[in-house]
Design a protein around this motif. Sequence first.
Motif, PDB file in Angstrom:
ATOM      1  N   LEU A 502       0.829  -1.208   0.000  1.00 33.79           N
ATOM      2  CA  LEU A 502       0.000   0.000   0.000  1.00 33.79           C
ATOM      3  C   LEU A 502       0.864   1.258   0.000  1.00 33.79           C
ATOM      4  O   LEU A 502       0.486   2.290  -0.580  1.00 33.79           O
ATOM      5  N   GLY A 503       2.033   1.164   0.634  1.00 38.97           N
ATOM      6  CA  GLY A 503       2.970   2.286   0.584  1.00 38.97           C
ATOM      7  C   GLY A 503       3.428   2.548  -0.849  1.00 38.97           C
ATOM      8  O   GLY A 503       3.479   3.700  -1.300  1.00 38.97           O
ATOM      9  N   PHE A 504       3.765   1.472  -1.557  1.00 42.63           N
ATOM     10  CA  PHE A 504       4.127   1.618  -2.970  1.00 42.63           C
ATOM     11  C   PHE A 504       2.969   2.229  -3.764  1.00 42.63           C
ATOM     12  O   PHE A 504       3.169   3.084  -4.626  1.00 42.63           O
ATOM     13  N   ALA A 505       1.739   1.760  -3.465  1.00 41.97           N
ATOM     14  CA  ALA A 505       0.565   2.286  -4.171  1.00 41.97           C
ATOM     15  C   ALA A 505       0.395   3.781  -3.913  1.00 41.97           C
ATOM     16  O   ALA A 505      -0.032   4.531  -4.795  1.00 41.97           O
ATOM     17  N   ASP A 506       0.733   4.229  -2.706  1.00 39.31           N
ATOM     18  CA  ASP A 506       0.676   5.663  -2.384  1.00 39.31           C
ATOM     19  C   ASP A 506       1.707   6.457  -3.186  1.00 39.31           C
ATOM     20  O   ASP A 506       1.446   7.572  -3.634  1.00 39.31           O
ATOM     21  N   ALA A 507       2.885   5.848  -3.346  1.00 34.91           N
ATOM     22  CA  ALA A 507       4.014   6.582  -3.913  1.00 34.91           C
ATOM     23  C   ALA A 507       4.054   6.549  -5.438  1.00 34.91           C
ATOM     24  O   ALA A 507       4.556   7.496  -6.067  1.00 34.91           O
ATOM     25  N   ILE A 508       3.559   5.459  -6.041  1.00 32.89           N
ATOM     26  CA  ILE A 508       3.680   5.269  -7.489  1.00 32.89           C
ATOM     27  C   ILE A 508       2.372   5.663  -8.170  1.00 32.89           C
ATOM     28  O   ILE A 508       1.295   5.189  -7.788  1.00 32.89           O
ATOM     29  N   THR A 509       2.459   6.506  -9.171  1.00 32.45           N
ATOM     30  CA  THR A 509       1.255   6.972  -9.858  1.00 32.45           C
ATOM     31  C   THR A 509       0.826   5.983 -10.939  1.00 32.45           C
ATOM     32  O   THR A 509       1.593   5.097 -11.349  1.00 32.45           O
ATOM     33  N   SER A 510      -0.404   6.145 -11.417  1.00 28.66           N
ATOM     34  CA  SER A 510      -0.984   5.258 -12.423  1.00 28.66           C
ATOM     35  C   SER A 510      -0.095   5.167 -13.657  1.00 28.66           C
ATOM     36  O   SER A 510       0.426   6.166 -14.142  1.00 28.66           O
ATOM     37  N   GLY A 511       0.083   3.944 -14.142  1.00 27.21           N
ATOM     38  CA  GLY A 511       0.878   3.708 -15.341  1.00 27.21           C
ATOM     39  C   GLY A 511       2.327   3.387 -15.074  1.00 27.21           C
ATOM     40  O   GLY A 511       3.035   2.907 -15.974  1.00 27.21           O
ATOM     41  N   ASN A 512       2.801   3.615 -13.844  1.00 31.91           N
ATOM     42  CA  ASN A 512       4.188   3.309 -13.503  1.00 31.91           C
ATOM     43  C   ASN A 512       4.286   1.914 -12.882  1.00 31.91           C
ATOM     44  O   ASN A 512       3.300   1.213 -12.746  1.00 31.91           O
TER      45      ASN A 512
END
Length: 581
Positions: A502-512
């Motif tokens: 979930l931390g990665f999901a917070d930090a990484i934007t859509s498409g990355n």
Amino acid sequence: MATTTQHHFSSHDGVSLFYQHRPAVAATATKKAIVLFHRGHEHSGRILHVAEELVLDDCDFFAWDARGHGMSPGERGDAPSFGAMVADVDAFIRHIQATYNIAAENIIVVAQSVGAVVVATWLHDYAPNIRGAVLTSPAFKVKLYVPFAQAGLSLMQKLRGNFFVQSYVKAHYLSHDPERIQSYQEDDKITRAISVRILLGLYQAAERVVKDAAAITTPIQLLISGRDWVVHHGPQHDFYNNLGSHIKERIVFDGFYHDTLGEKDRELAIDAMRRFIRKLYETPLQSIDLTQAHVYGDSKREADELATPLSPLSVRGAYWNTQRASIALGAKWSQGLKLGQDTGFDSGSTLDYVYRNTPTGSNGFGRLVDKNYLNAIGWRGIRQRKQNLQTLIQDAMQRLRAQGQAVHVLDIAAGHGRYVLDALTAAEKPDSIRLRDYSPINVEAGRNLIQERQLQDIASFDEVNAYDRANYQNLDPQPTLGIVSGLHELFPDNNLINQSLLGFADAITSGNYLIYTNQPWHPQLEMIARCLTSHRQGKAWVMRRRSQREMDQLVAAAGFDKVRQLIDEDGIFTVTLAQKR
């Protein structure tokens, strides 16, 4: 009947493989596909009759020639490895999805004999979200009829390298159908030999998949020929009984020879397949939730058993006490064993040592012990994982560049950082590299490595807890490529894993992108649990394996879609590239 057309697709290693396509006759709102995989020695033309006999006019049918067979390239009966054939299946299915706009959940695979083992291995190792599979007479254990044949072939392979074994099977032992027998005898595309590396790879993969079939949750119909002269029945039944699928069916056809779908009375098998396939398509897609497998399930039970102390007076207890004593003795001269005992065999320091793969000891005997230690199957898998990470990191960087994106990397558990720095700087450098680890020892070693490679202008290394979601907030620059390698495998609790995802999901934007690793299998789990210590205050290193389906579901729940996966030949470590939705 629609016209069958011939095509090629580019597989995982760039090799162009042949396949045939028969489009659906009846148009429907949702496209569906049946993908056919032929027996060993054969080709797509020997199984395409199933497309006509099933009479499923609303389905597209596809059938390939496995590499080294039919119209596909490669030495006849050979491939780079059995694992390469499994990766070919994954590439073929992804090609069908992309080229014909057919979703994975609307694909059903039908596979015979050796093809069925290849597909079963794919279901286990890659965990595709397909609708279902029909496996007929899977060759989990071929009848070689010569005592100690497998051991003998293995020894000869070590002495001679790869060589070929001629098939002893005559056509009249495959089917009672006279036309089928005659066509087999006259078909110049039949491959009469099989390479020993593929035959032994088949045995090894089959043993692993049968034992760990609980990891497979795909709906499966298993069709068994009751009078099979080619393969043993026992492993087929073991596979079925071990399956984790909630929807599964087993049918034994008394009197059938090995070519189940080419038998004289094959309409019995075809009718059963048609019923099963139609039922799957008429029923809403079934997906077993494995995100709570750390609370219940086979891997939880397995880990609990490994954590259970053994009486030193029992045979097993005495055996593992002896093994621990041997390791302690070897650590007096072997640098790798000593490092493992001092820092933990799962520590960043140990992994960095394994990556360097240079046997070191205080004397010749110590170096010999160290060489044997570094050649353990698990450490070989770790080094292959490093290579697979490099491949997918370069893939992700190319995708980002093609999208016009900068490459900003965040690795949350980099150890000493060697593996990720090697991968990130193999070709062109990324725009920034942010490395993290929980251990001050690892952070210091990583900073020294950055200095040594003169990467201070783009790279940093900090001591950070990967399982605190708050540590992923407000990063500048914002990561476009997240990496987590070898971390989640060390902790059994999925709730903990979710915090980093979930931390990665917070930090990484859509498409990355996100690259993650997993360990769905290990042949030495008990040895590790009974003899090796972890980095956590010297406690026993007890691992809870996650099936690939479980790991993929956790990543999907965090908002990432699986793009591509690689796995080592022994099926121990996977590396997967996913894209943020």
